[in-house]
Design a protein around this motif. Structure first.
Motif, short mmCIF file in Angstrom:
data_model
loop_
_atom_site.label_atom_id
_atom_site.label_comp_id
_atom_site.label_asym_id
_atom_site.label_seq_id
_atom_site.Cartn_x
_atom_site.Cartn_y
_atom_site.Cartn_z
N LEU A 34 81.03 37.21 40.79
CA LEU A 34 82.27 36.57 40.35
C LEU A 34 82.69 37.12 38.98
O LEU A 34 81.88 37.12 38.05
CB LEU A 34 82.07 35.06 40.23
CG LEU A 34 81.62 34.34 41.49
CD1 LEU A 34 81.30 32.88 41.18
CD2 LEU A 34 82.69 34.40 42.57
N ILE A 35 83.94 37.55 38.87
CA ILE A 35 84.38 38.18 37.63
C ILE A 35 85.60 37.51 37.01
O ILE A 35 85.78 37.50 35.80
CB ILE A 35 84.63 39.68 37.90
CG1 ILE A 35 83.27 40.37 38.11
CG2 ILE A 35 85.40 40.36 36.76
CD1 ILE A 35 83.31 41.72 38.68
N HIS A 36 86.43 36.88 37.83
CA HIS A 36 87.67 36.30 37.32
C HIS A 36 87.38 35.04 36.48
O HIS A 36 86.52 34.24 36.86
CB HIS A 36 88.58 35.94 38.50
CG HIS A 36 90.00 35.72 38.10
ND1 HIS A 36 90.42 34.55 37.51
CD2 HIS A 36 91.08 36.53 38.16
CE1 HIS A 36 91.72 34.64 37.25
NE2 HIS A 36 92.14 35.83 37.62
N PRO A 37 88.10 34.82 35.36
CA PRO A 37 87.87 33.60 34.55
C PRO A 37 87.98 32.31 35.35
O PRO A 37 87.26 31.34 35.07
CB PRO A 37 88.98 33.66 33.49
CG PRO A 37 89.37 35.08 33.38
CD PRO A 37 89.11 35.71 34.73
N GLU A 38 88.87 32.27 36.36
CA GLU A 38 88.99 31.04 37.18
C GLU A 38 87.70 30.79 37.97
O GLU A 38 87.35 29.65 38.24
CB GLU A 38 90.18 31.15 38.14
CG GLU A 38 91.53 30.94 37.48
CD GLU A 38 91.71 29.52 36.91
OE1 GLU A 38 91.26 28.57 37.57
OE2 GLU A 38 92.28 29.39 35.82
N HIS A 39 87.00 31.87 38.34
CA HIS A 39 85.74 31.70 39.08
C HIS A 39 84.66 31.12 38.16
O HIS A 39 83.80 30.35 38.58
CB HIS A 39 85.24 33.04 39.63
CG HIS A 39 86.22 33.75 40.49
ND1 HIS A 39 86.14 35.11 40.75
CD2 HIS A 39 87.31 33.30 41.17
CE1 HIS A 39 87.13 35.45 41.53
NE2 HIS A 39 87.86 34.39 41.80
N ILE A 40 84.75 31.52 36.90
CA ILE A 40 83.78 31.01 35.91
C ILE A 40 84.01 29.50 35.72
O ILE A 40 83.08 28.70 35.71
CB ILE A 40 83.93 31.78 34.58
CG1 ILE A 40 83.54 33.23 34.80
CG2 ILE A 40 83.11 31.13 33.46
CD1 ILE A 40 83.67 34.14 33.60
N LYS A 41 85.30 29.16 35.61
CA LYS A 41 85.65 27.74 35.46
C LYS A 41 85.12 26.94 36.67
O LYS A 41 84.55 25.86 36.52
CB LYS A 41 87.18 27.63 35.37
CG LYS A 41 87.70 26.26 35.14
CD LYS A 41 89.21 26.33 34.99
CE LYS A 41 89.82 24.96 34.97
NZ LYS A 41 91.29 25.04 35.02
N HIS A 42 85.30 27.51 37.84
CA HIS A 42 84.89 26.83 39.07
C HIS A 42 83.37 26.56 39.08
O HIS A 42 82.93 25.44 39.31
CB HIS A 42 85.28 27.71 40.28
CG HIS A 42 84.98 27.11 41.61
ND1 HIS A 42 85.96 26.61 42.43
CD2 HIS A 42 83.81 26.92 42.28
CE1 HIS A 42 85.42 26.15 43.53
NE2 HIS A 42 84.11 26.32 43.48
N THR A 43 82.59 27.61 38.82
CA THR A 43 81.13 27.46 38.99
C THR A 43 80.47 26.74 37.81
O THR A 43 79.52 25.98 38.00
CB THR A 43 80.45 28.84 39.16
OG1 THR A 43 81.03 29.75 38.24
CG2 THR A 43 80.60 29.36 40.54
N TYR A 44 80.96 26.99 36.59
CA TYR A 44 80.30 26.39 35.42
C TYR A 44 80.89 25.03 35.04
O TYR A 44 80.30 24.30 34.28
CB TYR A 44 80.40 27.31 34.21
CG TYR A 44 79.43 28.47 34.23
CD1 TYR A 44 78.24 28.42 34.95
CD2 TYR A 44 79.69 29.63 33.49
CE1 TYR A 44 77.35 29.49 34.95
CE2 TYR A 44 78.81 30.69 33.48
CZ TYR A 44 77.64 30.62 34.21
OH TYR A 44 76.76 31.67 34.20
N LEU A 45 82.09 24.73 35.57
CA LEU A 45 82.73 23.51 35.11
C LEU A 45 83.15 22.59 36.26
O LEU A 45 82.52 21.58 36.51
CB LEU A 45 83.95 23.90 34.25
CG LEU A 45 84.41 22.86 33.26
CD1 LEU A 45 83.35 22.60 32.21
CD2 LEU A 45 85.71 23.31 32.58
#
Ligand code: HEM
Length: 456
Positions: free
Chosen positions: A60-71
């Motif tokens: 996962l590379i997109h910032p929205e993916h980071i938001k999804h998995t970490y938040l």
């Protein structure tokens, strides 16, 4: 989420299956995870998959993916087997524990990392840096290059000892830093290999690893014992841990305190040392940035060491450090295990997948960063940061499990960079090959050999 619903409406996740039965396991063992991701990122985009035997790895590379998995969907992404290798070294410390155990532990330790507590530690950070400079004076020669990475490992370990545990490691600092380094390299290799012999098998690597763990255990258990024998009141993290109770109201065991100390020593020194080392390297390659930084130091400090009061007046020093961590994010990737089926950005994620979040690539994403490969600290000025996606820059991760030491390391860098940088300029040794080593952290592969030039 219902598996059938998500699968029937989902877009097909781009990716490759690799070899029959084993998938990409042999490729990762041969090339390393970073190379695998880098070569697929070009063609497959911001979200893609590899097969590892029966398991799927989703990058996962997109910032929205980071938001999804970490938040927003964090309960579905856990530190289960993705953290097994790190657990071999740190046991069950704050970095690895989960659920109520983690919540309780984080609450217990958080006060030691409040802004005010860290401000109080900056005096020790400054003193450790001054001691380092004193030690360098007779040792450093302008015609002999030195490994700045190893020097940074030494001082950051010393700083953790002094600030969190009221401790001078002195002659133990080098041996402990080396033991951490050996242990970390070994678990990184285990992470890359996927098929590993049990640690009890006496291979040369396993033997070296076990010796380094023995050394670290002895160091840490001695620290705990010495403190238990000492009647003096200390106001530090060790004191907090000795008095703390767990989520069942029981005092923490000796093993738990050991795990927390090893976690803090490890998580707190190597990452910061790496970030500082790459900063010195980048400064040596960008004289215009170095000149601007010196102007700031000259105006604010006029040759004296930096203190907590100076921090608000050193904004460019902070931007330089932030930009170095954008390009050389010490924790270049983070792993989680998907518990249940899920949907990210319209793609179906299978339960049991290993999800790999990649700040190294997010920090270079052309949709969020102009001229991403350029070292340009000004991009972190308040004006230039306006409107940037909140999760496009995540060197400390985000969400409840974000780094507890983020302020600690930023203050540390703001104290250490000017205090050293006003005394020495470093130029890269032309005989030294600079290479990135993508293990658990992003280290300089053969250290970072630079010539020290005293400033007059
Ligand atoms: C430049 C320096 C640093 C970087 C880039 C960094 C990065 C990170 C990242 C990315 C995580 C999240 C890992 C994950 O959830 O997968 C993390 C967690 C953590 N870091 Fe740092 N870190 C740094 C400095 C420090 C320092 C100075 C300390 C302690 C003194 C520290 C202690 C920890 C701990 C204990 C955790 C686990 C927190 C939790 O799960 O509640 N780190 N760090």
């Amino acid at each position: 989420m219902n598996a059938q619903t998500t699968q029937s409406t989902a877009k097909e996740l781009p990716g490759t299956s690799g070899w029959p039965l084993v998938g990409h396991i042999p490729d990762i063992s041969r090339k390393g995870l970073f190379e695998m991701i880098a070569s697929h990122r070009e063609t497959l985009g911001d979200i893609f998959r590899f097969r590892l035997g029966k398991k799927e790895m989703v990058v996962l590379i997109h910032p929205e993916h980071i938001k999804h998995t970490y938040l927003t969907h964090r309960d579905n992404y856990r530190k289960d087997e993705a953290y097994d290798n790190i657990r071999i070294l740190v046991g069950d410390g704050l970095l690895t524990v989960q659920d109520e155990q983690w919540r309780h532990r984080r609450r217990t330790m958080q006060p030691a990392f409040h802004r005010d507590s860290i401000i109080a530690m900056t005096e020790e950070m400054k003193d450790a840096t001054l001691d380092l400079l004193k030690e360098w004076e007779p040792r450093f020669k302008a015609d002999q290059s030195v490994d700045i990475y190893s020097e940074m490992m030494h001082v950051t370990l010393d700083i953790i000892g002094r600030t969190l545990f009221n401790l001078r490691l002195n002659d133990k600092a080098d041996r402990s830093a080396e033991a951490f380094s050996i242990a970390l390299e070994h678990i990184s290799e285990r992470g890359n290999n996927l098929f590993n012999l049990p640690l009890s098998v006496p291979t040369p690597g396993n033997i070296r690893f076990r010796r380094s763990i023995e050394l670290l255990d002895k160091l840490v258990y001695d620290i705990i014992e010495d403190r238990r024998k000492n009647d003096k009141e200390h106001h530090d993290l060790l004191e907090m841990l000795l008095k703390a109770t767990d989520e069942h109201g029981e005092l923490l065991t000796q093993k738990t305190i050991r795990d927390e100390l090893v976690t803090m020593f490890l998580a707190g020194h190597e990452t910061t040392a790496i970030a500082l080392s790459w900063t010195w390297y980048l400064l040596s390659q960008h004289p215009e940035v170095e000149a601007k930084l010196h102007k700031e130091w000259e105006e604010v400090l006029q040759g004296r060491p930096a203190t907590a009061d100076d921090l608000p007046n050193l904004p460019y020093s902070k931007m330089v450090f932030q930009e170095a961590m954008r390009l050389y994010s010490p924790v270049w990737s983070g792993g989680r295990n998907a518990v249940a089926d899920d949907m990210i950005d319209g793609y179906h994620i299978n339960a049991g997948s290993i999800v790999v979040i990649c700040p190294y690539f997010t920090h270079r994403h052309p949709d969020f960063w102009e001229d991403p490969e350029r070292f340009w600290p000004e991009r972190f000025s308040p004006e230039n940061s306006k409107g940037r996606h909140k999760f496009a820059y995540v060197p400390f991760s985000v969400g409840p499990r974000m780094c507890i030491g983020n302020h600690f390391s930023t203050f540390e860098a703001q104290i250490l960079l000017p205090t050293i940088g006003q005394k020495y300029r470093f130029t890269l040794d032309p005989a030294h090959k600079v290479e990135k080593n993508f293990q658990i952290t992003l280290r300089p592969k053969h250290g970072l050999y630079m010539f020290p030039h005293p400033r007059t």
